[in-house]
Design an enzyme around this catalytic site. Structure first.
Site, mmCIF file in Angstrom:
data_model
loop_
_atom_site.group_PDB
_atom_site.id
_atom_site.type_symbol
_atom_site.label_atom_id
_atom_site.label_comp_id
_atom_site.label_asym_id
_atom_site.label_seq_id
_atom_site.Cartn_x
_atom_site.Cartn_y
_atom_site.Cartn_z
ATOM 1 N N ASP A 12 16.328 3.704 8.931
ATOM 2 C CA ASP A 12 14.902 3.971 9.167
ATOM 3 C C ASP A 12 14.246 3.999 7.786
ATOM 4 O OD1 ASP A 12 12.490 4.794 10.507
ATOM 5 O OD2 ASP A 12 12.876 6.853 9.902
ATOM 6 N N SER A 13 12.919 4.124 7.790
ATOM 7 C CA SER A 13 12.216 4.269 6.514
ATOM 8 C C SER A 13 12.458 5.649 5.890
ATOM 9 C CB SER A 13 10.714 4.094 6.744
ATOM 10 O OG SER A 13 10.266 5.092 7.643
ATOM 11 N N GLY A 45 5.206 1.614 8.462
ATOM 12 C CA GLY A 45 4.114 1.288 9.381
ATOM 13 C C GLY A 45 2.896 0.693 8.707
ATOM 14 N N CYS A 75 14.051 2.682 13.929
ATOM 15 C CA CYS A 75 12.662 2.662 13.470
ATOM 16 C C CYS A 75 11.909 1.690 14.370
ATOM 17 C CB CYS A 75 12.652 2.172 12.021
ATOM 18 S SG CYS A 75 11.020 1.817 11.382
ATOM 19 N N GLU A 156 7.337 13.367 7.471
ATOM 20 C CA GLU A 156 8.193 13.086 6.312
ATOM 21 C C GLU A 156 7.984 14.132 5.212
ATOM 22 O OE1 GLU A 156 10.271 10.371 6.588
ATOM 23 O OE2 GLU A 156 11.193 10.606 4.617
ATOM 24 N N CYS A 188 7.576 6.032 17.658
ATOM 25 C CA CYS A 188 7.940 6.145 16.243
ATOM 26 C C CYS A 188 9.010 7.214 16.200
ATOM 27 C CB CYS A 188 6.734 6.572 15.404
ATOM 28 S SG CYS A 188 7.171 6.977 13.690
ATOM 29 N N THR A 189 10.099 6.925 15.497
ATOM 30 C CA THR A 189 11.226 7.862 15.552
ATOM 31 C C THR A 189 10.957 9.153 14.768
ATOM 32 O OG1 THR A 189 12.249 6.614 13.747
ATOM 33 C CG2 THR A 189 12.956 6.101 15.989
ATOM 34 N N HIS A 190 9.859 9.187 14.020
ATOM 35 C CA HIS A 190 9.478 10.455 13.381
ATOM 36 C C HIS A 190 8.870 11.441 14.398
ATOM 37 C CE1 HIS A 190 9.928 8.299 9.571
ATOM 38 N NE2 HIS A 190 9.732 9.425 8.921
HETATM 39 N N1 DGL Z 1 10.107 6.022 11.906
HETATM 40 C C1 DGL Z 1 9.483 4.770 11.817
HETATM 41 C C2 DGL Z 1 9.055 4.180 13.136
HETATM 42 O O1 DGL Z 1 9.691 4.480 14.121
HETATM 43 C C3 DGL Z 1 8.610 4.442 10.659
HETATM 44 C C4 DGL Z 1 7.539 5.336 10.191
HETATM 45 C C5 DGL Z 1 6.964 4.727 8.940
HETATM 46 O O2 DGL Z 1 7.730 4.585 7.970
HETATM 47 O O3 DGL Z 1 5.771 4.358 8.940
HETATM 48 O O4 DGL Z 1 8.159 3.398 13.213
#
Ligand code: DGL
Length: 270
Positions: A12-13, A45, A75, A156, A188-190
């Site tokens: 992921d990022s 993103g 991600c 983050e 978004c996995t965040h």
């Molecule tokens: N966690 C990521 C996603 O699912 C990326 C968030 C990001 O780096 O912008 O899109």
């Protein structure tokens, strides 16, 4: 050669993919995980499709060099823009699991005229991947998508669960574009790190769906199909790599995986 002894490569990022990694670990506790958080290039993103593809390919290449037997693109932004390129790189013998297909597949059981809200990064929402795939599965469904670019950086930075995240969520979830929905996909996995606040906002009126558990099931399935699940029930050592050390990543990795966890900085040339 793809064998059961290699780790499950996940990237992921940043810390968002840890929500997926933790579900994979819960479901498959004997497997070793090799996680890469591209903290140097976070947020994905906001990047172009070309840049996200370049970063994803470089990370995937590194994970494959380290013997990964499966790749998990944890991600949505990378799954939406780079999954085909990563699949081509990985070839036939290494399955590539993204976080979008498992979520879409889970909608198959829902009513035909489902009203779905989708929140995600600019890269994910602009790719149109969710409306395209949901309409292919449920042609009568209404899909309402909203870019919510502030959320991943807030998470983050370790600011989930506080007044800032609450205020920003109130702004986004109250947006006219995503009203009157039955179900909201956290694309978004965040965002699962904000799940309790999202649920508090809806008070049970809307089902909140994230793909971490569904993605873990897809990984389990892939290991079964390729016959590469770990047979032993011995202790599995995880490794966590980042492109740049950040306190938030260290804290979250610790929170999800506990123990005496060491972050390794691995800067990859793109
Ligand atoms: N966690 C990521 C996603 O699912 C990326 C968030 C990001 O780096 O912008 O899109």
């Amino acid at each position: 050669m793809n064998s059961g002894s290699g780790p499950i490569g996940i990237f992921d990022s940043g810390i968002g993919g840890l929500t997926v990694a933790s579900s994979v670990h819960e479901l498959l506790p004997h497997e070793a995980l090799l996680y890469y958080g591209d903290t140097l290039h976070m947020p994905y993103g906001e990047k172009s499709q070309k840049s996200i593809e370049q970063y994803s390919l470089r990370i995937a290449e590194h994970l494959l060099e380290q013997g990964a037997k499966v790749l998990v693109i944890a991600c949505n932004s990378a799954s939406a823009t780079a999954s085909e390129a990563v699949r081509r790189l990985a070839g036939e013998s290494v399955p590539v699991i993204d976080v979008i297909n498992p979520a879409i597949r889970s909608l198959a059981k829902m009513k035909q005229d489902l009203r779905v809200g989708v929140i995600g990064t600019k890269a994910t929402i602009r790719s149109q991947v969710y409306p395209d795939r949901i309409s292919a599965l449920l042609p009568a469904a209404q899909v309402k998508c909203l870019e919510t670019p502030l959320l991943a950086p807030i998470v983050e930075e370790g600011l989930a669960d506080g007044p800032i995240s609450r205020e920003v969520l109130r702004h986004y979830l109250g947006h006219p574009t995503i009203q009157d929905i039955d179900c909201l996909i956290l694309a978004c996995t965040h965002y699962p790190l904000l799940q309790s606040e999202v649920e508090a906002h809806y008070q049970g009126r809307v089902d909140v769906l994230d793909s971490a558990g569904l993605t873990a099931q897809a990984v389990q399935e892939a290991l079964k199909i390729t016959g590469t699940a770990r047979k032993s029930d011995g202790h599995s050592a995880h490794r966590f790599l980042v492109s740049e050390h950040t306190a938030a990543f260290a804290e979250n990795a610790q929170r999800f995986f506990g123990g005496d966890l060491q972050l390794e900085e691995a800067r990859l040339r793109v």
